[in-house]
Design a protein around this motif. Sequence first.
Motif, short mmCIF file in Angstrom:
data_model
loop_
_atom_site.label_atom_id
_atom_site.label_comp_id
_atom_site.label_asym_id
_atom_site.label_seq_id
_atom_site.Cartn_x
_atom_site.Cartn_y
_atom_site.Cartn_z
N GLY A 1 3.98 14.93 -13.34
CA GLY A 1 2.94 15.13 -14.48
C GLY A 1 2.53 13.92 -15.43
N GLN A 2 2.80 12.79 -14.81
CA GLN A 2 2.57 11.51 -15.53
C GLN A 2 1.12 11.09 -15.41
OE1 GLN A 2 5.88 9.19 -14.08
NE2 GLN A 2 7.17 9.65 -16.09
N MET A 3 0.45 11.59 -14.14
CA MET A 3 -0.91 11.25 -13.97
C MET A 3 -1.63 12.37 -13.17
SD MET A 3 -0.92 8.03 -11.28
CE MET A 3 -2.58 7.70 -11.65
N PRO A 4 -2.80 12.50 -13.46
CA PRO A 4 -3.32 13.76 -12.64
C PRO A 4 -3.45 13.35 -11.12
CG PRO A 4 -4.86 12.61 -13.80
CD PRO A 4 -3.82 12.22 -14.27
N ARG A 5 -3.29 14.22 -10.24
CA ARG A 5 -3.20 13.90 -8.79
C ARG A 5 -4.51 13.39 -8.25
NH1 ARG A 5 -0.40 16.17 -3.99
NH2 ARG A 5 1.24 16.34 -5.71
N HIS A 6 -5.65 13.79 -8.84
CA HIS A 6 -6.95 13.25 -8.40
C HIS A 6 -7.06 11.85 -8.98
CE1 HIS A 6 -7.93 14.40 -12.63
NE2 HIS A 6 -8.95 13.41 -12.73
N ALA A 7 -6.28 11.20 -9.78
CA ALA A 7 -6.41 9.72 -10.06
C ALA A 7 -5.45 8.87 -9.49
CB ALA A 7 -5.87 9.65 -11.62
N VAL A 8 -4.73 9.40 -8.53
CA VAL A 8 -3.85 8.58 -7.63
C VAL A 8 -4.60 7.87 -6.77
CG1 VAL A 8 -2.18 8.70 -5.91
CG2 VAL A 8 -2.01 10.12 -7.93
N LEU B 1 0.94 -1.45 0.06
CA LEU B 1 -0.06 -0.03 0.01
C LEU B 1 0.71 1.24 0.09
CD1 LEU B 1 -2.57 1.44 0.44
CD2 LEU B 1 -2.34 1.10 2.69
N TRP B 2 1.81 1.35 0.93
CA TRP B 2 2.77 2.50 1.02
C TRP B 2 3.59 2.72 -0.46
CZ3 TRP B 2 1.23 5.58 4.06
CH2 TRP B 2 1.07 5.53 5.59
N ALA B 3 4.18 1.62 -1.02
CA ALA B 3 4.61 1.83 -2.20
C ALA B 3 3.81 2.17 -3.46
CB ALA B 3 5.32 0.07 -2.45
N LEU B 4 2.48 1.68 -3.39
CA LEU B 4 1.60 2.22 -4.47
C LEU B 4 1.22 3.68 -4.27
CD1 LEU B 4 -1.13 -0.71 -4.37
CD2 LEU B 4 0.59 -0.21 -6.20
N VAL B 5 0.97 4.10 -2.94
CA VAL B 5 0.73 5.50 -2.70
C VAL B 5 2.15 6.34 -3.00
CG1 VAL B 5 0.44 7.33 -0.80
CG2 VAL B 5 -0.97 5.21 -0.82
N PHE B 6 2.98 6.00 -2.53
CA PHE B 6 4.47 6.83 -3.20
C PHE B 6 4.49 6.67 -4.77
CE2 PHE B 6 9.03 6.88 -4.11
CZ PHE B 6 9.30 8.20 -3.51
N THR B 7 4.42 5.73 -5.39
CA THR B 7 4.61 5.60 -6.67
C THR B 7 3.67 6.50 -7.27
OG1 THR B 7 5.30 3.34 -6.62
CG2 THR B 7 4.37 3.98 -8.91
N GLY B 8 2.26 6.31 -7.11
CA GLY B 8 1.13 7.38 -7.74
C GLY B 8 1.41 8.77 -7.42
N LEU B 9 1.99 9.11 -6.20
CA LEU B 9 2.36 10.50 -5.79
C LEU B 9 3.56 11.02 -6.76
CD1 LEU B 9 1.79 10.85 -2.02
CD2 LEU B 9 0.54 11.69 -3.59
N GLU B 10 4.55 10.18 -7.05
CA GLU B 10 5.49 10.54 -7.57
C GLU B 10 5.26 10.75 -9.14
OE1 GLU B 10 10.02 8.92 -7.00
OE2 GLU B 10 8.79 7.49 -7.90
N ARG B 11 4.40 9.65 -9.82
CA ARG B 11 3.88 10.11 -11.15
C ARG B 11 3.19 11.25 -11.00
NH1 ARG B 11 3.91 6.44 -14.73
NH2 ARG B 11 1.92 6.91 -15.60
N ALA B 12 2.36 11.61 -10.22
CA ALA B 12 1.53 12.97 -9.98
C ALA B 12 2.65 13.95 -10.18
CB ALA B 12 0.64 12.72 -9.36
N SER B 13 3.35 14.18 -9.40
CA SER B 13 4.55 15.36 -9.26
C SER B 13 5.13 15.57 -10.50
CB SER B 13 5.33 15.02 -8.07
OG SER B 13 6.27 14.16 -8.32
#
Length: 101
Positions: free
Chosen positions: A78-85, A64-76
């Motif tokens: 610009g590879q995915m919108p923050r609201h999609a994380v 779970l932590w790895a997924l959260v971090f990966t999503g946030l990193e991608r959003a930062s």
Amino acid sequence: MVAAHVEVGDWVVFAFGDTASEVFDDAPDATEPEPEILTGLVRRGQEEGVFDPDADPAWAVQVLWALVFTGLERASRGQMPRHAVAPAVVRTLERGIGVRR
């Protein structure tokens, strides 16, 4: 919990990113057990038949932590919108440890 971490995502990425080893030298070691509240939630999901009973709760929390971090990193980046994380994290976790029906 996922949505709350996404809300403060810049701090999470900073705290657990490359600089974390320098900034958080006194932080708990990664080998310490996951917080009981989170592993308890996974166990409750297992008892209720939502999560695979064979999944290790501590493993699920680390994933779970790895997924959260990966999503946030991608959003930062610009590879995915923050609201999609948050939805992507929850969907990926549920499909990874969810009970197959």
